[in-house]
Design a protein around this motif. Structure first.
Motif, PDB file in Angstrom:
ATOM      1  N   GLU A  48       0.809  -1.225   0.000  1.00 41.29           N
ATOM      2  CA  GLU A  48       0.000   0.000   0.000  1.00 41.29           C
ATOM      3  C   GLU A  48       0.842   1.274   0.000  1.00 41.29           C
ATOM      4  O   GLU A  48       0.432   2.284  -0.569  1.00 41.29           O
ATOM      5  CB  GLU A  48      -0.928   0.011   1.226  1.00 41.29           C
ATOM      6  CG  GLU A  48      -1.845  -1.207   1.329  1.00 41.29           C
ATOM      7  CD  GLU A  48      -3.172  -1.052   0.570  1.00 41.29           C
ATOM      8  OE1 GLU A  48      -3.600   0.089   0.364  1.00 41.29           O
ATOM      9  OE2 GLU A  48      -3.751  -2.086   0.181  1.00 41.29           O
ATOM     10  N   LYS A 102      -5.567 -10.701   2.907  1.00 35.79           N
ATOM     11  CA  LYS A 102      -6.117  -9.483   2.261  1.00 35.79           C
ATOM     12  C   LYS A 102      -6.315  -9.794   0.778  1.00 35.79           C
ATOM     13  O   LYS A 102      -5.348 -10.013   0.054  1.00 35.79           O
ATOM     14  CB  LYS A 102      -5.110  -8.332   2.373  1.00 35.79           C
ATOM     15  CG  LYS A 102      -5.125  -7.495   3.620  1.00 35.79           C
ATOM     16  CD  LYS A 102      -6.305  -6.556   3.807  1.00 35.79           C
ATOM     17  CE  LYS A 102      -6.632  -5.553   2.738  1.00 35.79           C
ATOM     18  NZ  LYS A 102      -5.702  -4.465   2.538  1.00 35.79           N
ATOM     19  N   THR A 137     -10.737  -4.396   1.330  1.00 40.22           N
ATOM     20  CA  THR A 137     -10.875  -2.949   1.565  1.00 40.22           C
ATOM     21  C   THR A 137     -11.930  -2.364   0.641  1.00 40.22           C
ATOM     22  O   THR A 137     -11.915  -2.619  -0.571  1.00 40.22           O
ATOM     23  CB  THR A 137      -9.545  -2.221   1.289  1.00 40.22           C
ATOM     24  OG1 THR A 137      -8.546  -2.748   2.160  1.00 40.22           O
ATOM     25  CG2 THR A 137      -9.670  -0.726   1.519  1.00 40.22           C
ATOM     26  N   TYR A 139     -13.704   1.496  -0.383  1.00 44.92           N
ATOM     27  CA  TYR A 139     -13.511   2.943  -0.264  1.00 44.92           C
ATOM     28  C   TYR A 139     -14.847   3.655  -0.498  1.00 44.92           C
ATOM     29  O   TYR A 139     -15.095   4.159  -1.606  1.00 44.92           O
ATOM     30  CB  TYR A 139     -12.482   3.426  -1.286  1.00 44.92           C
ATOM     31  CG  TYR A 139     -11.067   2.923  -1.082  1.00 44.92           C
ATOM     32  CD1 TYR A 139     -10.397   3.122   0.128  1.00 44.92           C
ATOM     33  CD2 TYR A 139     -10.393   2.277  -2.113  1.00 44.92           C
ATOM     34  CE1 TYR A 139      -9.095   2.669   0.304  1.00 44.92           C
ATOM     35  CE2 TYR A 139      -9.079   1.831  -1.940  1.00 44.92           C
ATOM     36  CZ  TYR A 139      -8.444   2.030  -0.730  1.00 44.92           C
ATOM     37  OH  TYR A 139      -7.156   1.594  -0.563  1.00 44.92           O
ATOM     38  N   TRP A 169     -12.138  -3.780   5.680  1.00 45.44           N
ATOM     39  CA  TRP A 169     -11.468  -2.506   5.980  1.00 45.44           C
ATOM     40  C   TRP A 169     -12.347  -1.442   5.296  1.00 45.44           C
ATOM     41  O   TRP A 169     -12.413  -1.409   4.063  1.00 45.44           O
ATOM     42  CB  TRP A 169     -10.112  -2.458   5.308  1.00 45.44           C
ATOM     43  CG  TRP A 169      -8.882  -3.042   5.890  1.00 45.44           C
ATOM     44  CD1 TRP A 169      -7.707  -2.361   6.098  1.00 45.44           C
ATOM     45  CD2 TRP A 169      -8.590  -4.400   6.277  1.00 45.44           C
ATOM     46  NE1 TRP A 169      -6.740  -3.211   6.596  1.00 45.44           N
ATOM     47  CE2 TRP A 169      -7.258  -4.463   6.720  1.00 45.44           C
ATOM     48  CE3 TRP A 169      -9.349  -5.577   6.312  1.00 45.44           C
ATOM     49  CZ2 TRP A 169      -6.664  -5.632   7.180  1.00 45.44           C
ATOM     50  CZ3 TRP A 169      -8.750  -6.749   6.780  1.00 45.44           C
ATOM     51  CH2 TRP A 169      -7.437  -6.759   7.201  1.00 45.44           C
ATOM     52  N   TYR A 171     -12.719   2.198   4.462  1.00 43.78           N
ATOM     53  CA  TYR A 171     -11.945   3.437   4.502  1.00 43.78           C
ATOM     54  C   TYR A 171     -12.526   4.461   3.538  1.00 43.78           C
ATOM     55  O   TYR A 171     -12.248   4.432   2.335  1.00 43.78           O
ATOM     56  CB  TYR A 171     -10.490   3.141   4.100  1.00 43.78           C
ATOM     57  CG  TYR A 171      -9.638   2.538   5.188  1.00 43.78           C
ATOM     58  CD1 TYR A 171     -10.136   2.312   6.459  1.00 43.78           C
ATOM     59  CD2 TYR A 171      -8.317   2.196   4.941  1.00 43.78           C
ATOM     60  CE1 TYR A 171      -9.355   1.758   7.449  1.00 43.78           C
ATOM     61  CE2 TYR A 171      -7.514   1.642   5.933  1.00 43.78           C
ATOM     62  CZ  TYR A 171      -8.043   1.421   7.189  1.00 43.78           C
ATOM     63  OH  TYR A 171      -7.252   0.879   8.167  1.00 43.78           O
TER      64      TYR A 171
END
Ligand code: FBP
Length: 304
Positions: A48, A102, A137, A139, A169, A171
């Protein structure tokens, strides 16, 4: 099995025995076993943020095996990483610590104003490596959010069918939000709710600030006098926004900072009823003995 772990498991009664068994494993591993709290080591920052930004402060951390050792020595509940890092140590450390693969990652070599991570692993990879969970993840705030929601829908369905846990996650980030808005209390609470609605068993968000981003939300926060003045208030609100506290919500550590600052933040999360922390840079960027000491101190806060 403690009463608290039994209570938490009762929130996931739609899940199959394999998934419930893996939630149990996560909650019954490490120094916080049985407390219903979790401290997880995440090491996806090499992908990342890049290797030097992530590992140059503590060069042994370039070695993937280092992180398995750190998670074990620190008594973490689990270790989360992308495919490459897990493949490098999963066989040697098989069965010793729950792993979270992940399944998507993004780099910072191309700056998207509307980010969307690439799929970098599969549910099959997670099973092959003996993982307890997949991680993903999203967004919220990115123009590409719907594609991410659809990806996790499919992955979560497949993971749950095969007895894995789903960790999201969440975010907020992208052109729909201001920079300050990424950690605004209304936005973080909304992001946690979206992750729960997407079927996450465990949701990970950043600690929220007092800023309220959305005009429509600001009115409600004022009218209903929703307490957001302290970190504990804000954490309580995020936990409430996650199905009235019926989902496990943990908070991320952020950039490297002093131990006192971290421990103060953890006290706020604990006081607000947060379920734990996922602490990456603040652990693996310290020399091993210091990192273990800090993670133990964090766990001690969660043990009350
Ligand atoms: P940190 O404790 O290092 O913040 O790790 C938690 C984490 O969620 C990582 O999994 C992820 O790589 C990182 O935060 C993302 O941080 P940022 O939003 O600053 O890129």
């Amino acid at each position: 099995m403690t009463e608290r772990v039994a209570e938490i498991l009762s929130w996931y009664d739609a899940d199959c025995p394999g998934t419930r068994g893996n939630i149990f494993r996560l909650l019954m591993t490490g120094r916080l076993a049985g407390t219903g709290r979790l401290v997880i080591l995440p090491v996806d920052q090499g992908f990342e943020h890049g290797p030097a930004r992530s590992f140059a402060r503590n060069p042994p951390a370039y070695d993937p095996l280092y992180h398995f050792e750190l998670a074990l020595q620190a008594g973490c509940n689990a270790y989360a990483a992308p495919l490459g890092f897990l493949e490098a140590g999963a066989a040697r450390y098989a069965g010793r610590i729950p792993l979270i693969l992940k399944l998507n990652n993004s780099d910072t070599l191309y700056k998207d104003k509307d980010p969307c991570s690439a799929l970098t692993g599969s549910v099959e990879d997670a099973l092959r490596l003996g993982c307890a969970a997949i991680g993903f993840t999203i967004y919220p705030g990115s123009s590409l959010r719907n594609a991410m929601y659809q990806q996790i829908r499919e992955l979560a369905e497949s993971a749950k069918r095969r007895g894995l846990v789903v960790v999201v996650w969440s975010y907020p980030r992208g052109s729909g939000l201001s920079k300050q808005g990424e950690t605004a209390i209304d936005v973080v609470a909304y992001a946690a709710q979206i992750a729960c609605q997407l079927g996450a068993h465990i949701v990970k968000v950043k600690p929220p600030t007092e800023h309220v981003e959305q005009e429509e939300a600001r009115k409600v926060y004022a009218e209903q006098k929703i307490a957001i003045g302290t970190l504990a208030d804000r954490v309580r609100h995020v936990v409430q926004s996650s199905f009235g506290g019926r989902r496990i919500v943990i908070f991320s550590g952020g950039e490297a900072k002093g131990s006192d600052d971290i421990l103060n933040e953890i006290r706020g999360i604990h006081a607000g009823g947060g379920f734990g922390s996922i602490v990456g840079r603040n652990s693996f960027q310290r020399p091993l003995p210091e990192a273990v000491k800090l993670l133990h101190a964090i766990q001690d806060v969660y043990r009350g």
